[in-house]
Design a protein around this motif. Structure first.
Motif, PDB file in Angstrom:
ATOM      1  N   GLN A  35      37.987  50.688  67.962  1.00  0.00           N
ATOM      2  CA  GLN A  35      37.192  50.270  67.085  1.00  0.00           C
ATOM      3  C   GLN A  35      37.116  48.834  67.221  1.00  0.00           C
ATOM      4  OE1 GLN A  35      40.351  51.259  64.034  1.00  0.00           O
ATOM      5  NE2 GLN A  35      39.091  52.799  63.098  1.00  0.00           N
ATOM      6  N   GLY A  36      35.331  48.673  67.582  1.00  0.00           N
ATOM      7  CA  GLY A  36      35.024  47.139  67.664  1.00  0.00           C
ATOM      8  C   GLY A  36      34.789  46.439  66.246  1.00  0.00           C
ATOM      9  N   SER A  37      34.778  45.047  66.475  1.00  0.00           N
ATOM     10  CA  SER A  37      34.473  44.735  65.216  1.00  0.00           C
ATOM     11  C   SER A  37      33.222  44.675  64.309  1.00  0.00           C
ATOM     12  CB  SER A  37      34.510  43.004  65.581  1.00  0.00           C
ATOM     13  OG  SER A  37      33.502  42.920  66.306  1.00  0.00           O
ATOM     14  N   GLU A  38      32.360  45.732  65.118  1.00  0.00           N
ATOM     15  CA  GLU A  38      31.268  46.019  64.192  1.00  0.00           C
ATOM     16  C   GLU A  38      31.373  47.402  63.270  1.00  0.00           C
ATOM     17  OE1 GLU A  38      31.787  46.470  67.416  1.00  0.00           O
ATOM     18  OE2 GLU A  38      30.097  45.414  68.649  1.00  0.00           O
ATOM     19  N   ALA A  39      32.818  47.957  63.428  1.00  0.00           N
ATOM     20  CA  ALA A  39      32.901  49.159  62.390  1.00  0.00           C
ATOM     21  C   ALA A  39      32.765  49.054  61.216  1.00  0.00           C
ATOM     22  CB  ALA A  39      34.333  49.565  63.070  1.00  0.00           C
ATOM     23  N   GLY A  40      32.217  49.942  60.383  1.00  0.00           N
ATOM     24  CA  GLY A  40      32.444  49.690  58.908  1.00  0.00           C
ATOM     25  C   GLY A  40      33.720  49.954  58.359  1.00  0.00           C
ATOM     26  N   GLY A  41      33.883  49.550  56.970  1.00  0.00           N
ATOM     27  CA  GLY A  41      35.064  50.047  56.194  1.00  0.00           C
ATOM     28  C   GLY A  41      36.285  49.566  57.156  1.00  0.00           C
ATOM     29  N   HIS A  42      37.581  49.897  56.736  1.00  0.00           N
ATOM     30  CA  HIS A  42      38.995  49.416  57.411  1.00  0.00           C
ATOM     31  C   HIS A  42      39.014  49.879  58.951  1.00  0.00           C
ATOM     32  CE1 HIS A  42      40.622  49.832  53.233  1.00  0.00           C
ATOM     33  NE2 HIS A  42      40.573  48.593  53.463  1.00  0.00           N
ATOM     34  N   ARG A  43      39.875  48.972  59.663  1.00  0.00           N
ATOM     35  CA  ARG A  43      40.324  49.393  61.054  1.00  0.00           C
ATOM     36  C   ARG A  43      41.735  49.763  61.170  1.00  0.00           C
ATOM     37  NH1 ARG A  43      38.048  45.862  65.183  1.00  0.00           N
ATOM     38  NH2 ARG A  43      38.689  44.279  63.522  1.00  0.00           N
ATOM     39  N   TYR A 127      33.146  40.682  56.225  1.00  0.00           N
ATOM     40  CA  TYR A 127      34.716  41.317  55.888  1.00  0.00           C
ATOM     41  C   TYR A 127      35.195  40.888  54.560  1.00  0.00           C
ATOM     42  CZ  TYR A 127      34.509  41.861  60.901  1.00  0.00           C
ATOM     43  OH  TYR A 127      34.151  42.394  62.223  1.00  0.00           O
ATOM     44  N   THR A 128      36.069  41.605  53.983  1.00  0.00           N
ATOM     45  CA  THR A 128      36.782  41.251  52.840  1.00  0.00           C
ATOM     46  C   THR A 128      38.139  41.662  52.846  1.00  0.00           C
ATOM     47  OG1 THR A 128      36.460  41.083  50.456  1.00  0.00           O
ATOM     48  CG2 THR A 128      35.460  43.062  51.417  1.00  0.00           C
ATOM     49  N   ARG A 129      39.124  41.341  51.960  1.00  0.00           N
ATOM     50  CA  ARG A 129      40.127  41.873  51.760  1.00  0.00           C
ATOM     51  C   ARG A 129      40.491  42.160  50.247  1.00  0.00           C
ATOM     52  NH1 ARG A 129      44.528  38.745  51.116  1.00  0.00           N
ATOM     53  NH2 ARG A 129      46.236  40.591  51.876  1.00  0.00           N
ATOM     54  N   ALA A 130      39.380  41.630  49.434  1.00  0.00           N
ATOM     55  CA  ALA A 130      39.357  41.792  47.993  1.00  0.00           C
ATOM     56  C   ALA A 130      39.799  43.093  47.307  1.00  0.00           C
ATOM     57  CB  ALA A 130      38.089  41.067  47.573  1.00  0.00           C
ATOM     58  N   PHE A 131      38.981  43.996  47.924  1.00  0.00           N
ATOM     59  CA  PHE A 131      38.919  45.574  47.388  1.00  0.00           C
ATOM     60  C   PHE A 131      40.438  46.113  47.574  1.00  0.00           C
ATOM     61  CE2 PHE A 131      34.339  45.423  47.362  1.00  0.00           C
ATOM     62  CZ  PHE A 131      34.171  45.455  46.062  1.00  0.00           C
ATOM     63  N   LYS A 142      28.692  41.793  44.226  1.00  0.00           N
ATOM     64  CA  LYS A 142      29.187  40.566  43.426  1.00  0.00           C
ATOM     65  C   LYS A 142      30.719  40.372  43.437  1.00  0.00           C
ATOM     66  CE  LYS A 142      29.007  39.455  38.660  1.00  0.00           C
ATOM     67  NZ  LYS A 142      29.407  38.119  38.694  1.00  0.00           N
ATOM     68  N   PHE A 143      31.549  41.577  43.390  1.00  0.00           N
ATOM     69  CA  PHE A 143      32.644  41.347  43.732  1.00  0.00           C
ATOM     70  C   PHE A 143      33.374  40.925  44.610  1.00  0.00           C
ATOM     71  CE2 PHE A 143      36.987  43.242  44.340  1.00  0.00           C
ATOM     72  CZ  PHE A 143      37.752  42.931  43.163  1.00  0.00           C
ATOM     73  N   ILE A 144      32.726  41.000  45.701  1.00  0.00           N
ATOM     74  CA  ILE A 144      32.941  40.262  47.305  1.00  0.00           C
ATOM     75  C   ILE A 144      32.890  38.681  46.835  1.00  0.00           C
ATOM     76  CG2 ILE A 144      32.665  39.858  49.667  1.00  0.00           C
ATOM     77  CD1 ILE A 144      32.078  43.009  49.724  1.00  0.00           C
ATOM     78  N   ALA A 145      31.781  38.312  46.377  1.00  0.00           N
ATOM     79  CA  ALA A 145      31.272  36.933  46.075  1.00  0.00           C
ATOM     80  C   ALA A 145      32.246  36.409  45.197  1.00  0.00           C
ATOM     81  CB  ALA A 145      29.973  36.887  45.622  1.00  0.00           C
ATOM     82  N   ASP A 146      32.541  36.928  44.062  1.00  0.00           N
ATOM     83  CA  ASP A 146      33.492  36.360  43.005  1.00  0.00           C
ATOM     84  C   ASP A 146      34.864  36.339  43.457  1.00  0.00           C
ATOM     85  OD1 ASP A 146      31.253  36.673  41.475  1.00  0.00           O
ATOM     86  OD2 ASP A 146      32.067  38.304  39.997  1.00  0.00           O
ATOM     87  N   MET A 147      35.382  37.202  44.462  1.00  0.00           N
ATOM     88  CA  MET A 147      36.835  37.141  44.871  1.00  0.00           C
ATOM     89  C   MET A 147      36.934  36.323  45.881  1.00  0.00           C
ATOM     90  SD  MET A 147      38.538  38.841  42.864  1.00  0.00           S
ATOM     91  CE  MET A 147      39.991  39.174  43.743  1.00  0.00           C
ATOM     92  N   LEU A 148      35.726  35.743  46.672  1.00  0.00           N
ATOM     93  CA  LEU A 148      35.769  35.186  47.713  1.00  0.00           C
ATOM     94  C   LEU A 148      36.907  33.660  47.852  1.00  0.00           C
ATOM     95  CD1 LEU A 148      34.465  35.109  50.563  1.00  0.00           C
ATOM     96  CD2 LEU A 148      32.550  33.426  49.753  1.00  0.00           C
ATOM     97  N   GLU A 149      36.857  32.994  46.837  1.00  0.00           N
ATOM     98  CA  GLU A 149      37.984  32.053  46.744  1.00  0.00           C
ATOM     99  C   GLU A 149      39.318  32.453  46.475  1.00  0.00           C
ATOM    100  OE1 GLU A 149      37.740  29.678  42.884  1.00  0.00           O
ATOM    101  OE2 GLU A 149      36.366  30.893  42.471  1.00  0.00           O
ATOM    102  N   HIS A 150      39.647  33.667  46.193  1.00  0.00           N
ATOM    103  CA  HIS A 150      41.058  34.135  46.035  1.00  0.00           C
ATOM    104  C   HIS A 150      41.196  35.122  47.187  1.00  0.00           C
ATOM    105  CE1 HIS A 150      40.191  32.752  41.931  1.00  0.00           C
ATOM    106  NE2 HIS A 150      39.167  33.452  41.806  1.00  0.00           N
ATOM    107  N   GLU A 151      40.425  35.208  48.114  1.00  0.00           N
ATOM    108  CA  GLU A 151      40.522  36.358  49.176  1.00  0.00           C
ATOM    109  C   GLU A 151      42.032  36.210  49.873  1.00  0.00           C
ATOM    110  OE1 GLU A 151      38.330  38.856  50.817  1.00  0.00           O
ATOM    111  OE2 GLU A 151      36.977  37.294  51.173  1.00  0.00           O
TER     112      GLU A 151
END
Ligand code: FMN
Length: 189
Positions: A35-43, A127-131, A142-151
């Motif tokens: 799974q290259g870094s381009e992959a969608g979702g989790h790896r 990339y996000t780990r907020a979800f 919006k969720f990813i943006a709002d959670m960025l500082e708490h990521e």
């Protein structure tokens, strides 16, 4: 694994680096999905961390095929025959496609998510780990943006995944993409 092999079941593991691919082979996997870094979702990275595992598929395939003898299946950003041919040319034996099939009629993904994929441009994923508490590539919302500082403060998978479950399902029911993670957050789940 021994029991599965006794029943002639083919075992396929996942890897994001050469080191992880070699471990798959050592462990007795019959094939490995790279799974290259381009992959969608989790790896499925399991040795190396998120940062170390961000190798692009084009540079990953040749390095992996030089270091393992089991068949390599390429994954990440392959959307049509061109990606397939490029992967085979680099030494892969096959490809795995995820995101492209999310938009199919047969796919159970939410219609809002299907539309978001079809309308997104190449610079709209992040990339996000907020979800879920595990790094994943998704379309910015919006969720990813709002959670960025708490990521970096959110709990690891699967705790964060459970904590956001109600939010995701509620938004799915309201056709609201702002707080949905993937089109798989169906209300009926
Ligand atoms: C919604 C979604 C969820 C995924 N979840 C996982 C997962 O839990 N574990 C995993 O190893 N790969 C997961 N993947 C990655 C796929 O297995 C595959 O590597 C990826 O979709 C290939 O890249 P592509 O989406 O650019 O085609 C997921 C992909 C998507 C789109």
């Amino acid at each position: 694994m021994d029991e599965l092999k006794q029943h002639n079941i083919t075992l396929i593991g996942t890897a994001t680096t050469v080191r992880e691919a070699v471990e798959n082979e050592k462990a007795g996997m019959d094939m490995v999905v790279m799974q290259g870094s381009e992959a969608g979702g989790h790896r499925g990275n399991f040795i190396d961390g998120h940062q170390e595992s961000l190798v692009g598929l084009m540079s990953l395939i040749p390095q992996v095929v030089d270091n393992v003898s089991i068949p390599v299946i390429a994954a990440g950003g392959i959307m049509d025959g061109r990606g397939l041919m490029a992967s085979l040319f680099l030494g892969a034996q096959g490809v795995q496609m995820g995101t492209a099939f999310l938009t199919c009629i047969e796919s159970g993904a939410h219609k809002v998510h299907k539309e978001a994929i079809l309308n997104a441009t190449e610079d709209q994923t992040t990339y996000t780990r907020a979800f879920s508490g595990k790094w994943a590539r998704g379309i910015k919302n919006k969720f990813i943006a709002d959670m960025l500082e708490h990521e970096l403060l959110v709990p690891d998978f699967p705790v964060q995944n459970l904590l956001t479950q109600v939010i995701r399902k509620t938004c799915s029911g309201q056709n609201n993409q702002d707080f949905m993670s993937s089109g798989l957050d169906r209300v009926q789940d």
